[in-house]
Design an enzyme around this catalytic site. Sequence first.
Site, PDB file in Angstrom:
ATOM      1  CE  LYS A 185      17.884 -11.957  30.957  1.00  0.00           C
ATOM      2  NZ  LYS A 185      19.295 -12.265  32.052  1.00  0.00           N
TER       3      LYS A 185
ATOM      4  NE  ARG B   6      15.843 -17.127  28.984  1.00  0.00           N
ATOM      5  CZ  ARG B   6      16.543 -16.463  30.676  1.00  0.00           C
ATOM      6  NH1 ARG B   6      17.052 -17.171  31.142  1.00  0.00           N
ATOM      7  NH2 ARG B   6      14.507 -15.871  31.300  1.00  0.00           N
TER       8      ARG B   6
ATOM      9  NE  ARG C  60      17.023 -12.349  41.536  1.00  0.00           N
ATOM     10  CZ  ARG C  60      16.708 -12.965  40.342  1.00  0.00           C
ATOM     11  NH1 ARG C  60      16.466 -11.767  38.848  1.00  0.00           N
ATOM     12  NH2 ARG C  60      17.285 -14.146  40.523  1.00  0.00           N
TER      13      ARG C  60
ATOM     14  NE  ARG D 129      14.117 -15.786  40.101  1.00  0.00           N
ATOM     15  CZ  ARG D 129      14.327 -15.162  39.004  1.00  0.00           C
ATOM     16  NH1 ARG D 129      14.293 -14.205  38.180  1.00  0.00           N
ATOM     17  NH2 ARG D 129      15.520 -16.394  37.323  1.00  0.00           N
TER      18      ARG D 129
ATOM     19  NE  ARG E 294      19.646 -18.213  36.973  1.00  0.00           N
ATOM     20  CZ  ARG E 294      19.300 -17.335  37.867  1.00  0.00           C
ATOM     21  NH1 ARG E 294      19.693 -17.332  39.490  1.00  0.00           N
ATOM     22  NH2 ARG E 294      19.048 -15.931  37.569  1.00  0.00           N
TER      23      ARG E 294
HETATM   24  P1  AP5 Z   1      17.518  -8.492  37.509  1.00  0.00           P
HETATM   25  O1  AP5 Z   1      16.704  -7.628  36.648  1.00  0.00           O
HETATM   26  O2  AP5 Z   1      16.331  -9.083  38.339  1.00  0.00           O
HETATM   27  O3  AP5 Z   1      18.050  -9.127  36.139  1.00  0.00           O
HETATM   28  P2  AP5 Z   1      17.607 -10.739  35.328  1.00  0.00           P
HETATM   29  O4  AP5 Z   1      19.106 -10.364  33.934  1.00  0.00           O
HETATM   30  O5  AP5 Z   1      16.345 -10.272  34.339  1.00  0.00           O
HETATM   31  O6  AP5 Z   1      18.255 -11.653  35.413  1.00  0.00           O
HETATM   32  P3  AP5 Z   1      17.182 -12.961  35.929  1.00  0.00           P
HETATM   33  O7  AP5 Z   1      17.943 -13.876  37.488  1.00  0.00           O
HETATM   34  O8  AP5 Z   1      15.655 -12.655  36.426  1.00  0.00           O
HETATM   35  O9  AP5 Z   1      17.569 -13.738  34.787  1.00  0.00           O
HETATM   36  P4  AP5 Z   1      17.611 -14.536  34.132  1.00  0.00           P
HETATM   37  O10 AP5 Z   1      17.382 -15.092  32.868  1.00  0.00           O
HETATM   38  O11 AP5 Z   1      17.982 -16.060  35.179  1.00  0.00           O
HETATM   39  O12 AP5 Z   1      16.112 -15.563  34.647  1.00  0.00           O
HETATM   40  P5  AP5 Z   1      14.517 -15.708  34.619  1.00  0.00           P
HETATM   41  O13 AP5 Z   1      13.973 -14.323  35.349  1.00  0.00           O
HETATM   42  O14 AP5 Z   1      14.638 -14.492  32.548  1.00  0.00           O
HETATM   43  O15 AP5 Z   1      18.242  -7.466  37.872  1.00  0.00           O
HETATM   44  C1  AP5 Z   1      19.229  -8.931  39.284  1.00  0.00           C
HETATM   45  C2  AP5 Z   1      19.619  -8.087  40.468  1.00  0.00           C
HETATM   46  O16 AP5 Z   1      20.660  -7.156  40.041  1.00  0.00           O
HETATM   47  C3  AP5 Z   1      18.469  -7.042  41.197  1.00  0.00           C
HETATM   48  O17 AP5 Z   1      18.456  -7.675  42.355  1.00  0.00           O
HETATM   49  C4  AP5 Z   1      18.590  -6.194  40.939  1.00  0.00           C
HETATM   50  O18 AP5 Z   1      17.913  -5.463  42.110  1.00  0.00           O
HETATM   51  C5  AP5 Z   1      19.584  -5.749  40.282  1.00  0.00           C
HETATM   52  N1  AP5 Z   1      20.165  -5.186  39.707  1.00  0.00           N
HETATM   53  C6  AP5 Z   1      20.023  -4.394  38.197  1.00  0.00           C
HETATM   54  N2  AP5 Z   1      20.239  -3.316  38.086  1.00  0.00           N
HETATM   55  C7  AP5 Z   1      21.576  -3.402  38.668  1.00  0.00           C
HETATM   56  C8  AP5 Z   1      22.575  -2.307  38.747  1.00  0.00           C
HETATM   57  N3  AP5 Z   1      22.884  -1.470  37.052  1.00  0.00           N
HETATM   58  N4  AP5 Z   1      23.524  -2.673  39.480  1.00  0.00           N
HETATM   59  C9  AP5 Z   1      23.574  -2.781  40.228  1.00  0.00           C
HETATM   60  N5  AP5 Z   1      22.431  -3.812  40.890  1.00  0.00           N
HETATM   61  C10 AP5 Z   1      21.835  -4.199  39.863  1.00  0.00           C
HETATM   62  O19 AP5 Z   1      13.746 -16.965  33.981  1.00  0.00           O
HETATM   63  C11 AP5 Z   1      14.027 -17.825  35.070  1.00  0.00           C
HETATM   64  C12 AP5 Z   1      13.910 -19.480  34.625  1.00  0.00           C
HETATM   65  O20 AP5 Z   1      13.090 -19.232  33.709  1.00  0.00           O
HETATM   66  C13 AP5 Z   1      15.072 -19.655  34.017  1.00  0.00           C
HETATM   67  O21 AP5 Z   1      16.850 -20.403  33.985  1.00  0.00           O
HETATM   68  C14 AP5 Z   1      15.098 -20.608  32.726  1.00  0.00           C
HETATM   69  O22 AP5 Z   1      14.324 -21.973  33.641  1.00  0.00           O
HETATM   70  C15 AP5 Z   1      13.384 -20.286  32.164  1.00  0.00           C
HETATM   71  N6  AP5 Z   1      13.226 -19.387  30.613  1.00  0.00           N
HETATM   72  C16 AP5 Z   1      12.758 -18.268  30.753  1.00  0.00           C
HETATM   73  N7  AP5 Z   1      13.108 -17.947  29.546  1.00  0.00           N
HETATM   74  C17 AP5 Z   1      13.713 -19.117  29.181  1.00  0.00           C
HETATM   75  C18 AP5 Z   1      13.600 -19.127  27.216  1.00  0.00           C
HETATM   76  N8  AP5 Z   1      13.297 -18.032  26.724  1.00  0.00           N
HETATM   77  N9  AP5 Z   1      13.767 -20.201  27.284  1.00  0.00           N
HETATM   78  C19 AP5 Z   1      14.286 -21.903  28.451  1.00  0.00           C
HETATM   79  N10 AP5 Z   1      14.271 -21.466  29.891  1.00  0.00           N
HETATM   80  C20 AP5 Z   1      13.791 -20.026  29.447  1.00  0.00           C
END
Ligand code: AP5
Length: 218
Positions: free
Chosen positions: A13, A88, A127, A156, A167
């Site tokens: 994402k 979410r 990552r 992270r 997660r």
């Molecule tokens: P990446 O692009 O980082 O993937 P992502 O879907 O953004 O994954 P995240 O782990 O960042 O999502 P998340 O939802 O768990 O965490 P967030 O920070 O939003 O890609 C992942 C890896 O794959 C990278 O190394 C990338 O290079 C690689 N990659 C990407 N595309 C690829 C491809 N096509 N092929 C191969 N490799 C690829 O949230 C963190 C925390 O914040 C949550 O756990 C929660 O505690 C809190 N939080 C955030 N938002 C909310 C909400 N709305 N409600 C409640 N809590 C929240």
Amino acid sequence: MIIVLLGPPGAGKGTQADRLAARLGIPKIATGDVLRAALRDGTPRGKEAKAFMDRGDLVPDSVILGILQDVMNSPATAKGAILDGAVRTVPQAEGLGIMLAEIGKKVDKVLLFDVDDEELVKRLSTRTVCEGCQTPYMGRLPGSECEKCGGRLVRRKDDEPEAIRNRLEVYRSQTEPVIDWYKDQKMKVTKVDADAPVDEVTARALEALGESESGVKT
Ligand code: AP5
């Protein structure tokens, strides 16, 4: 245009939100990035969120709705926004809908990035992310330099095996119901197969948004 990106952790994402934001000329709003910045700055919001984030649990809806209220009322999102992981739970989807209606806006598109669990775990466990600009990398060691801003790459805390498992469970139990909620609102949720090279996924996402890569609407 207001675009909601859904998908499990590691689906790409954040990676795709950056590319879509550059392509469409609207900002990416990633609640995870906002929370990590609050944590680094030691704000009350960051302190409240820390324990939830470290475990891989969702932070309370009230915190997220506060962030969304701030950003959706900001001039920066006047032309739209790409909401990366910002919705979410069903209460968050409902709350966002209400606050957008109050300012005469609505969610225009919902994309669901789809990747199987084995690939997700592989991506997250290898990552590193830039401490500064949050750009994610695969296969780059902690301590390396970010290509974009020169910042230091770190792992992270929520990319440890136990937090990754949690997660994924949290996604299934609390975020997947959001898909049906949007469908119940007669909103189309377009699934994008995100298990492909990054450029290919971008092309698929643009097509799902009715935009071609050349910039011509399809
Ligand atoms: P990446 O692009 O980082 O993937 P992502 O879907 O953004 O994954 P995240 O782990 O960042 O999502 P998340 O939802 O768990 O965490 P967030 O920070 O939003 O890609 C992942 C890896 O794959 C990278 O190394 C990338 O290079 C690689 N990659 C990407 N595309 C690829 C491809 N096509 N092929 C191969 N490799 C690829 O949230 C963190 C925390 O914040 C949550 O756990 C929660 O505690 C809190 N939080 C955030 N938002 C909310 C909400 N709305 N409600 C409640 N809590 C929240």
